[in-house]
Motif scaffolding. Structure first.
Motif, PDB file in Angstrom:
ATOM      1  N   ASP A   1      20.312 -31.939 -45.676  1.00 18.78           N
ATOM      2  CA  ASP A   1      20.642 -33.054 -46.354  1.00 18.78           C
ATOM      3  C   ASP A   1      19.544 -33.302 -47.549  1.00 18.78           C
ATOM      4  O   ASP A   1      19.261 -32.265 -48.202  1.00 18.78           O
ATOM      5  N   ASN A   2      18.928 -34.346 -47.776  1.00 16.81           N
ATOM      6  CA  ASN A   2      17.910 -34.674 -48.697  1.00 16.81           C
ATOM      7  C   ASN A   2      16.617 -34.416 -47.938  1.00 16.81           C
ATOM      8  O   ASN A   2      15.474 -34.861 -48.752  1.00 16.81           O
ATOM      9  N   PHE A   3      16.443 -33.905 -46.737  1.00 19.69           N
ATOM     10  CA  PHE A   3      15.084 -33.871 -46.231  1.00 19.69           C
ATOM     11  C   PHE A   3      14.457 -32.458 -46.188  1.00 19.69           C
ATOM     12  O   PHE A   3      15.358 -31.495 -46.024  1.00 19.69           O
ATOM     13  N   TYR A   4      13.404 -32.325 -46.541  1.00 15.60           N
ATOM     14  CA  TYR A   4      12.717 -30.858 -46.916  1.00 15.60           C
ATOM     15  C   TYR A   4      11.604 -30.846 -45.802  1.00 15.60           C
ATOM     16  O   TYR A   4      10.478 -31.535 -45.897  1.00 15.60           O
ATOM     17  N   ALA A   5      11.671 -29.788 -44.954  1.00 22.75           N
ATOM     18  CA  ALA A   5      10.859 -29.921 -43.904  1.00 22.75           C
ATOM     19  C   ALA A   5       9.641 -29.157 -44.227  1.00 22.75           C
ATOM     20  O   ALA A   5       9.520 -28.127 -45.056  1.00 22.75           O
ATOM     21  N   GLU A   6       8.536 -29.633 -43.864  1.00 25.52           N
ATOM     22  CA  GLU A   6       6.922 -28.910 -43.883  1.00 25.52           C
ATOM     23  C   GLU A   6       6.909 -27.517 -43.308  1.00 25.52           C
ATOM     24  O   GLU A   6       7.545 -27.419 -42.152  1.00 25.52           O
ATOM     25  N   VAL A   7       6.686 -26.559 -44.084  1.00 25.93           N
ATOM     26  CA  VAL A   7       6.642 -25.362 -43.510  1.00 25.93           C
ATOM     27  C   VAL A   7       5.448 -25.116 -42.692  1.00 25.93           C
ATOM     28  O   VAL A   7       4.364 -25.662 -42.790  1.00 25.93           O
ATOM     29  N   MET A   8       5.581 -24.328 -41.471  1.00 26.48           N
ATOM     30  CA  MET A   8       4.589 -24.117 -40.462  1.00 26.48           C
ATOM     31  C   MET A   8       3.898 -25.655 -39.966  1.00 26.48           C
ATOM     32  O   MET A   8       2.699 -25.887 -40.079  1.00 26.48           O
ATOM     33  N   ALA A   9       4.848 -26.524 -39.738  1.00 28.02           N
ATOM     34  CA  ALA A   9       4.458 -27.807 -39.285  1.00 28.02           C
ATOM     35  C   ALA A   9       3.800 -27.829 -37.934  1.00 28.02           C
ATOM     36  O   ALA A   9       2.696 -28.717 -38.018  1.00 28.02           O
ATOM     37  N   GLU A  10       4.098 -26.988 -37.042  1.00 27.10           N
ATOM     38  CA  GLU A  10       3.264 -27.115 -36.059  1.00 27.10           C
ATOM     39  C   GLU A  10       1.839 -26.542 -36.240  1.00 27.10           C
ATOM     40  O   GLU A  10       1.024 -27.018 -35.522  1.00 27.10           O
ATOM     41  N   GLU A  11       1.560 -25.648 -36.832  1.00 24.74           N
ATOM     42  CA  GLU A  11       0.289 -24.944 -37.084  1.00 24.74           C
ATOM     43  C   GLU A  11      -0.501 -25.831 -38.150  1.00 24.74           C
ATOM     44  O   GLU A  11      -1.876 -26.318 -37.627  1.00 24.74           O
ATOM     45  N   LYS A  12       0.153 -26.686 -38.854  1.00 23.67           N
ATOM     46  CA  LYS A  12      -0.662 -27.751 -39.506  1.00 23.67           C
ATOM     47  C   LYS A  12      -1.050 -28.932 -38.613  1.00 23.67           C
ATOM     48  O   LYS A  12      -1.868 -29.333 -38.903  1.00 23.67           O
ATOM     49  N   MET A  13      -0.167 -29.373 -37.622  1.00 19.02           N
ATOM     50  CA  MET A  13      -0.383 -30.121 -36.749  1.00 19.02           C
ATOM     51  C   MET A  13      -1.621 -30.022 -35.824  1.00 19.02           C
ATOM     52  O   MET A  13      -2.476 -30.828 -35.642  1.00 19.02           O
ATOM     53  N   LEU A  14      -1.614 -28.693 -35.592  1.00 20.51           N
ATOM     54  CA  LEU A  14      -2.863 -28.009 -34.639  1.00 20.51           C
ATOM     55  C   LEU A  14      -4.151 -28.271 -35.503  1.00 20.51           C
ATOM     56  O   LEU A  14      -5.189 -28.762 -34.976  1.00 20.51           O
ATOM     57  N   SER A  15      -3.968 -27.904 -36.557  1.00 17.59           N
ATOM     58  CA  SER A  15      -4.956 -27.855 -37.501  1.00 17.59           C
ATOM     59  C   SER A  15      -5.863 -29.192 -37.661  1.00 17.59           C
ATOM     60  O   SER A  15      -7.012 -29.531 -37.668  1.00 17.59           O
ATOM     61  N   ALA A  16      -4.746 -30.224 -37.939  1.00 17.66           N
ATOM     62  CA  ALA A  16      -5.250 -31.495 -37.907  1.00 17.66           C
ATOM     63  C   ALA A  16      -5.894 -32.117 -36.769  1.00 17.66           C
ATOM     64  O   ALA A  16      -6.837 -33.137 -36.821  1.00 17.66           O
ATOM     65  N   LEU A  17      -5.221 -31.740 -35.573  1.00 12.83           N
ATOM     66  CA  LEU A  17      -5.810 -32.083 -34.404  1.00 12.83           C
ATOM     67  C   LEU A  17      -7.236 -31.524 -34.082  1.00 12.83           C
ATOM     68  O   LEU A  17      -8.018 -32.218 -33.762  1.00 12.83           O
ATOM     69  N   TYR A  18      -7.493 -30.398 -34.630  1.00 18.62           N
ATOM     70  CA  TYR A  18      -8.631 -29.598 -34.357  1.00 18.62           C
ATOM     71  C   TYR A  18      -9.909 -30.411 -35.393  1.00 18.62           C
ATOM     72  O   TYR A  18     -10.893 -30.881 -34.684  1.00 18.62           O
ATOM     73  N   SER A  19      -9.326 -30.858 -36.375  1.00 19.89           N
ATOM     74  CA  SER A  19     -10.279 -31.670 -37.516  1.00 19.89           C
ATOM     75  C   SER A  19     -10.490 -33.136 -36.605  1.00 19.89           C
ATOM     76  O   SER A  19     -11.744 -33.506 -36.883  1.00 19.89           O
ATOM     77  N   ALA A  20      -9.335 -33.586 -36.370  1.00 22.91           N
ATOM     78  CA  ALA A  20      -9.723 -34.952 -35.854  1.00 22.91           C
ATOM     79  C   ALA A  20     -10.579 -35.006 -34.530  1.00 22.91           C
ATOM     80  O   ALA A  20     -11.244 -35.887 -34.240  1.00 22.91           O
ATOM     81  N   ALA A  21     -10.417 -34.075 -33.581  1.00 15.34           N
ATOM     82  CA  ALA A  21     -11.171 -33.831 -32.351  1.00 15.34           C
ATOM     83  C   ALA A  21     -12.675 -33.635 -32.666  1.00 15.34           C
ATOM     84  O   ALA A  21     -13.624 -34.187 -32.106  1.00 15.34           O
ATOM     85  N   GLY A  22     -12.843 -32.769 -33.874  1.00  9.35           N
ATOM     86  CA  GLY A  22     -14.319 -32.657 -34.252  1.00  9.35           C
ATOM     87  C   GLY A  22     -14.939 -34.116 -34.681  1.00  9.35           C
ATOM     88  O   GLY A  22     -16.165 -34.275 -34.193  1.00  9.35           O
ATOM     89  N   ASN A  23     -14.410 -34.761 -35.186  1.00 10.96           N
ATOM     90  CA  ASN A  23     -14.653 -36.036 -35.802  1.00 10.96           C
ATOM     91  C   ASN A  23     -14.954 -37.090 -34.660  1.00 10.96           C
ATOM     92  O   ASN A  23     -15.913 -37.891 -34.650  1.00 10.96           O
ATOM     93  N   GLN A  24     -14.489 -36.967 -33.479  1.00 11.47           N
ATOM     94  CA  GLN A  24     -14.527 -37.635 -32.142  1.00 11.47           C
ATOM     95  C   GLN A  24     -15.088 -37.076 -31.277  1.00 11.47           C
ATOM     96  O   GLN A  24     -15.428 -37.541 -30.120  1.00 11.47           O
ATOM     97  N   LYS A  25     -16.019 -35.796 -31.601  1.00  4.82           N
ATOM     98  CA  LYS A  25     -16.671 -35.072 -30.810  1.00  4.82           C
ATOM     99  C   LYS A  25     -16.090 -34.786 -29.413  1.00  4.82           C
ATOM    100  O   LYS A  25     -16.652 -34.713 -28.421  1.00  4.82           O
ATOM    101  N   LEU A  26     -14.844 -34.222 -29.594  1.00  3.46           N
ATOM    102  CA  LEU A  26     -14.134 -33.808 -28.562  1.00  3.46           C
ATOM    103  C   LEU A  26     -14.046 -32.386 -28.621  1.00  3.46           C
ATOM    104  O   LEU A  26     -13.764 -31.829 -29.813  1.00  3.46           O
TER     105      LEU A  26
END
Length: 217
Positions: free
Chosen positions: A52-77
């Motif tokens: 319909d009018n929704f355009y999905a993010e390409v490679m959403a899973e990998e972008k989620m993982l990349s964001a989690l890696y970055s956030a974990a580094g900031n939290q020293k995890l």
């Protein structure tokens, strides 16, 4: 005045929507103070296709993982990608959930479900908008002195049809205790940002808020 008030209310609502933080559920009997390792075992994308009018993010899973890696580094995890193994089996020590060992670092399992990550394109029909301009006119005051007075002139202008993009993030984070396979924390995080297609900022804030709340002492 009424128009200004409506604008301020809409602006405040937008700010709340755009800057909303996830509300994290914590298992009341679990000690979160020693979490140092996070194993990501599942990242699923429920709506990976444009619809319909929704355009999905390409490679959403990998972008989620990349964001989690970055956030974990900031939290020293220490965050690891364990998706190839899938959900981890419990080790079978149920008493550990209620008798936390404060000396040993803890490892938890995270499973992420992406309901929506992308943007919506919405048609804004053509409409009239009021436009106020001010003109200066010279007048004499009560003492006969000349001065300029600003006079508002309000007109209606036609705004043609236009498409507006609003980015959308709708994610569920579930956190499991590795020893018991018990859900110890979860959050449903939904964010929207108007007039923007890029989801990277929302994704960065979502993962940061999630891990920060998870390890909050």
């Amino acid at each position: 005045m009424k128009k200004i008030l409506l604008f301020l209310m809409a602006f405040c609502l937008f700010c709340v929507t755009a800057a909303a933080s996830p509300k994290l559920y914590h298992h009341p009997a679990y000690d979160f103070s020693n979490i140092s390792n996070v194993k990501v075992t599942v990242i699923t994308n429920t709506n990976p296709q444009n619809k319909d009018n929704f355009y999905a993010e390409v490679m959403a899973e990998e972008k989620m993982l990349s964001a989690l890696y970055s956030a974990a580094g900031n939290q020293k995890l220490i965050l690891t990608d364990e998706r190839a193994n899938g959900p981890l089996a419990p080790t079978g020590e149920p008493e550990s959930l209620f008798t936390p060992n404060k000396k040993a670092p803890k490892t938890v399992e995270v499973r992420v479900s992406i309901n929506y990550l992308g943007y919506r394109s919405n048609l804004v029909p053509g409409h009239y908008e009021q436009k106020t301009e001010y003109i200066k006119e010279k007048h004499k005051n009560s003492r006969g002195q000349e001065q300029y007075v600003e006079i508002p002139i309000t007109t209606k202008i036609w705004v043609p049809d236009a498409y507006r993009s609003d980015s959308l993030l709708d994610v569920i984070y579930n956190v499991y205790d590795l020893e018991t396979a018990t859900v110890i924390a979860n959050v449903m995080d939904r964010r929207e940002r108007q007039y923007e297609e890029d989801t990277s900022g929302m994704l960065k804030r979502s993962t940061k808020d999630f891990l920060k709340a998870l390890t909050k002492k």
